[in-house]
Design a protein around this motif. Sequence first.
Motif, short mmCIF file in Angstrom:
data_model
loop_
_atom_site.label_atom_id
_atom_site.label_comp_id
_atom_site.label_asym_id
_atom_site.label_seq_id
_atom_site.Cartn_x
_atom_site.Cartn_y
_atom_site.Cartn_z
N VAL A 241 -1.75 -2.11 9.06
CA VAL A 241 -2.42 -1.06 8.29
C VAL A 241 -3.14 -1.65 7.08
O VAL A 241 -4.30 -1.33 6.82
CB VAL A 241 -1.42 0.04 7.88
CG1 VAL A 241 -2.07 1.02 6.91
CG2 VAL A 241 -0.91 0.79 9.10
N LEU A 242 -2.48 -2.52 6.33
CA LEU A 242 -3.09 -3.03 5.10
C LEU A 242 -4.23 -4.01 5.35
O LEU A 242 -5.00 -4.29 4.43
CB LEU A 242 -2.02 -3.68 4.21
CG LEU A 242 -1.03 -2.72 3.57
CD1 LEU A 242 -0.04 -3.47 2.70
CD2 LEU A 242 -1.74 -1.65 2.75
N ASN A 243 -4.34 -4.53 6.56
CA ASN A 243 -5.44 -5.44 6.86
C ASN A 243 -6.62 -4.76 7.54
O ASN A 243 -7.58 -5.43 7.90
CB ASN A 243 -4.94 -6.62 7.70
CG ASN A 243 -4.21 -7.62 6.83
OD1 ASN A 243 -4.64 -7.93 5.74
ND2 ASN A 243 -3.10 -8.13 7.32
N ARG A 244 -6.56 -3.44 7.73
CA ARG A 244 -7.73 -2.72 8.23
C ARG A 244 -8.84 -2.80 7.20
O ARG A 244 -8.59 -2.68 5.99
CB ARG A 244 -7.39 -1.24 8.44
CG ARG A 244 -6.67 -0.94 9.66
CD ARG A 244 -6.62 0.57 9.82
NE ARG A 244 -5.51 0.91 10.67
CZ ARG A 244 -4.77 1.98 10.53
NH1 ARG A 244 -5.02 2.85 9.57
NH2 ARG A 244 -3.78 2.22 11.34
N PRO A 245 -10.08 -2.97 7.65
CA PRO A 245 -11.19 -3.05 6.69
C PRO A 245 -11.31 -1.79 5.82
O PRO A 245 -11.60 -1.90 4.63
CB PRO A 245 -12.43 -3.21 7.59
CG PRO A 245 -11.90 -3.80 8.85
CD PRO A 245 -10.51 -3.26 9.02
N THR A 246 -11.07 -0.62 6.39
CA THR A 246 -11.19 0.61 5.60
C THR A 246 -10.11 0.70 4.53
O THR A 246 -10.36 1.18 3.43
CB THR A 246 -11.12 1.85 6.51
OG1 THR A 246 -9.93 1.77 7.32
CG2 THR A 246 -12.34 1.94 7.41
N VAL A 247 -8.91 0.22 4.83
CA VAL A 247 -7.83 0.24 3.85
C VAL A 247 -8.09 -0.81 2.77
O VAL A 247 -7.88 -0.56 1.58
CB VAL A 247 -6.45 0.02 4.53
CG1 VAL A 247 -5.35 -0.13 3.51
CG2 VAL A 247 -6.15 1.17 5.48
N ARG A 248 -8.57 -1.97 3.18
CA ARG A 248 -8.90 -3.00 2.19
C ARG A 248 -9.96 -2.50 1.22
O ARG A 248 -9.89 -2.74 0.02
CB ARG A 248 -9.38 -4.27 2.90
CG ARG A 248 -8.27 -4.95 3.68
CD ARG A 248 -8.83 -6.11 4.43
NE ARG A 248 -8.94 -7.22 3.49
CZ ARG A 248 -8.75 -8.47 3.81
NH1 ARG A 248 -8.46 -8.80 5.03
NH2 ARG A 248 -8.85 -9.41 2.91
N LEU A 249 -10.95 -1.80 1.75
CA LEU A 249 -12.01 -1.24 0.91
C LEU A 249 -11.44 -0.19 -0.05
O LEU A 249 -11.82 -0.13 -1.22
CB LEU A 249 -13.10 -0.63 1.78
CG LEU A 249 -14.34 -0.13 1.05
CD1 LEU A 249 -15.03 -1.28 0.33
CD2 LEU A 249 -15.29 0.54 2.02
N LYS A 250 -10.49 0.61 0.44
CA LYS A 250 -9.84 1.63 -0.41
C LYS A 250 -9.11 0.95 -1.57
O LYS A 250 -9.23 1.37 -2.71
CB LYS A 250 -8.86 2.45 0.43
CG LYS A 250 -8.07 3.47 -0.37
CD LYS A 250 -7.00 4.09 0.52
CE LYS A 250 -6.12 5.09 -0.15
NZ LYS A 250 -5.78 4.93 -1.51
N TYR A 251 -8.38 -0.12 -1.29
CA TYR A 251 -7.68 -0.85 -2.35
C TYR A 251 -8.67 -1.51 -3.30
O TYR A 251 -8.47 -1.52 -4.51
CB TYR A 251 -6.73 -1.90 -1.75
CG TYR A 251 -5.36 -1.38 -1.44
CD1 TYR A 251 -4.31 -1.55 -2.32
CD2 TYR A 251 -5.11 -0.70 -0.24
CE1 TYR A 251 -3.06 -1.07 -2.05
CE2 TYR A 251 -3.85 -0.22 0.05
CZ TYR A 251 -2.82 -0.41 -0.85
OH TYR A 251 -1.58 0.07 -0.57
N TYR A 252 -9.73 -2.05 -2.73
CA TYR A 252 -10.75 -2.70 -3.57
C TYR A 252 -11.36 -1.69 -4.51
O TYR A 252 -11.50 -1.95 -5.71
CB TYR A 252 -11.82 -3.34 -2.68
CG TYR A 252 -12.99 -3.89 -3.46
CD1 TYR A 252 -12.88 -5.12 -4.11
CD2 TYR A 252 -14.18 -3.20 -3.56
CE1 TYR A 252 -13.94 -5.63 -4.84
CE2 TYR A 252 -15.24 -3.70 -4.28
CZ TYR A 252 -15.12 -4.92 -4.91
OH TYR A 252 -16.16 -5.41 -5.63
#
Length: 163
Positions: free
Chosen positions: A142-153
């Motif tokens: 989950v944390l390595n999904r591009p959409t999740v990474r963008l959310k954290y960024y």
Amino acid sequence: MNPPPVPSATPPHMHHVPTRDRDVEHLKTLALFHFIVAGIAAVGLAVTATHYVIMKSILGSRVQMVTSPSGEELAIVTPMPPLMKWAYVFAIALLIAGITLNGLSGWFLLKGRHRGFSLTTAAFNCVQFPIGTILGVFTFIVLNRPTVRLKYYAANAPHLPLA
């Protein structure tokens, strides 16, 4: 006559779920399971501490009667073996680390902060077979999904423009 409709690869219940909503739900679910694993570790801590107290009372209360060279009888209490004490200390330290790491990671997942901390906790969980391994692997996914990474960024660097 019309040809029959081609079945979609996406399950019917997922057709109208936007990616952002799915990511938020998955992060909430991961946070919940991190809290559950922290709770399981807390129960394990209570069981281990109770076991230590029982073993210390059993092993620490052994009395041996020894005759000294002068013919006197002496009572010697044998303590718990040091290696056993260190095994308990190590187990209790790991359980406290599990409680702390998973509790904080669950909180951070809910807040959308400290992705690296949650990934480190996932690596720690992978060693705890089988429940921790499953949780750790799904946390990585989950944390390595591009959409999740963008959310954290976006959450952690609001002053920087998104590319």
